[in-house]
Enzyme design. Structure first.
Site, PDB file in Angstrom:
ATOM      1  CG  ASP A  99      -0.191  -0.036   2.532  1.00 44.17           C
ATOM      2  OD1 ASP A  99       0.959  -0.540   2.562  1.00 44.17           O
ATOM      3  OD2 ASP A  99      -0.730   0.442   3.551  1.00 44.17           O
ATOM      4  CD  GLU A 163       4.383   0.567   6.767  1.00 45.95           C
ATOM      5  OE1 GLU A 163       5.239   0.866   7.620  1.00 45.95           O
ATOM      6  OE2 GLU A 163       3.921   1.395   5.937  1.00 45.95           O
TER       7      GLU A 163
END
Length: 444
Positions: A99, A163
């Protein structure tokens, strides 16, 4: 099958690396992580990684195995394994995430959601943090598989979801740990590949997100003695908490050894209040921010201590706080004769990240230092008060976690983010040298 010395000959396949990174950055608009506005679909990244690895999987005659652990639809993780027959040890590369943080195209000089190459620089959201690392490690495994290098150690990569934001839980590395997917990694060094600047990162900070709300009493601003200004109460409370914070948690003596650039900090980063007219005292106001603690302080103790200061403010009716002028008050008598008192409420947002002080005496750290020095010509370890998920928990659970990364901290989460091909080419050599070092060790 190539001998283990072939590791020292590995070079970044620039064309293949740029091709994969182009596809990953092309998905980055859908990988932005800032709920509820942006909820990423990490499977878009995983799909491109799986496509790149497909010819080298065991079912297609290759040596690699891949898992796609998924705990939330469209938000999977990816585990890659190279397990030569008879291998004794294990080395893992973990933490490169699928991400990205949001990007505003209006403030970029280039389209953040497509890869733009300008000489050595590759621009796009996620190039440094962290899709550039995903492409790098994928390329490393492709080369191990192509050359079928005879290793004495197993090699594992773990690409993680979710994350950049932890408000949605049970998606990424936290679930992988709970699910036992990381257990075998404890038997060797765990290189967390999500820092920057090509040097070993010796330490990171804990991150605690907080929200402080002050509640006052709405009234006409021309009659301020009949109201409680929540904004003033909030500002003075924040100042009080910060002053106590810096007295209670001063720079720690170990920060010099680990070369932290800054000590622990607590600061507001966002502010909000009730939508009232400019001639009304706001009935409530809020600040949000973060606490970054160097890893020599315990997170639970920090959180408990700050909460105690908030409790003390409320119980003493803010006696320790200065007033803003002769009619500024934090408790008043209402028209019915009853006391109206302001209130401050502290709330911690999500689960905190624990910091880490890496073991500087472990083989994992020494191997990283040695490999970095041999490739770059020098080694300059550093620490940073940025934060990484789960690294502290993994260390507490007995993992030898070491931190490294090969993007550029100068553009971390910033506009016009880029990585450089030359840095990633050196990174390939550093990671290969680490594997070579452990290959020699396990052959003994």
């Amino acid at each position: 099958m190539a001998g283990h010395d072939a590791l020292l000959q590995l070079e970044l396949n620039e064309e293949r690396y740029v091709s994969l990174l182009t596809k990953l950055i092309g998905e980055s608009k859908h990988l932005q992580n800032c709920p509820p506005k942006f909820v990423p679909e990490e499977d878009r990244s995983v799909g491109h990684v799986l496509d790149a690895l497909k010819p080298y999987l065991k079912e297609n005659g290759g040596p690699l195995t891949v898992e796609h652990p998924t705990y939330v639809p469209k938000r999977g993780n990816c585990i890659i394994k190279y397990q030569p027959e008879g291998a004794k040890g294990i080395v893992s590369f973990v933490g490169s995430h699928l991400d990205v943080v949001p990007a505003n195209p209006e403030t970029w000089e280039r389209n953040p959601f497509e890869l733009t190459r300008e000489g050595d620089k590759l621009y796009g959201r996620g190039t440094t943090d962290c899709l550039g690392h995903v492409a790098l490690i994928t390329e490393l495994f492709i080369q191990l598989a192509e050359k079928k290098i005879n290793l004495n150690t197993n090699v594992v990569a773990v690409f993680i979801a979710s994350e950049e934001n932890s408000t949605i839980v049970d998606v990424g590395v936290d679930m992988l740990l709970k699910d036992g997917k990381l257990d075998e990694l404890k038997n060797g060094p765990v290189y967390w590949v999500d820092s920057a600047d090509s040097q070993p990162c010796m330490g990171t900070a804990a991150a605690i997100m907080w929200r402080l709300r002050a509640e006052g009493h709405l009234f006409h601003s021309g009659l301020p003695h009949k109201g409680i200004n929540s904004m003033e109460l909030l500002q003075e409370s924040m100042k009080y908490i910060q002053e106590h914070f810096y007295k209670e948690f001063p720079p720690h003596e170990k920060e010099e050894l680990y070369q932290f650039a800054t000590p622990s900090t607590m600061k507001p980063t966002q502010v909000n209040s009730a939508e009232v007219s400019v001639n009304q005292l706001p009935p409530w106001s809020e600040m949000c921010g973060d606490i970054r603690m160097t890893p020599f302080y315990k997170v639970d103790e920090v959180m408990s201590k700050i909460q105690s200061w908030v409790t003390e403010l409320n119980e003493t009716k803010f006696a320790a706080l200065p007033k803003r002028g002769p009619v500024s008050k934090y408790f008043i008598t209402g028209p019915d004769g009853k006391e109206i008192c302001g209130k401050v409420v502290l709330k911690y947002e999500g689960e905190p990240f624990k910091g880490i002080a890496c073991n500087l005496e472990s083989d994992g750290h020494k191997m990283l230092r040695d490999s970095t020095e041999k490739v770059l010509g020098d080694v300059k370890p550093y620490s940073i008060t940025g934060s990484l998920p789960l690294v502290g928990d993994l260390q507490e659970a007995g993992f030898d976690v070491q931190v490294c990364g090969y993007g550029h901290s100068s553009v971390y989460h910033g506009d016009n983010e880029y990585c450089s091909v030359s840095a990633m080419a050196n990174a390939m050599k550093i990671l290969a040298r680490i594997l070579h070092g452990y290959n020699v060790k396990y052959a003994a």
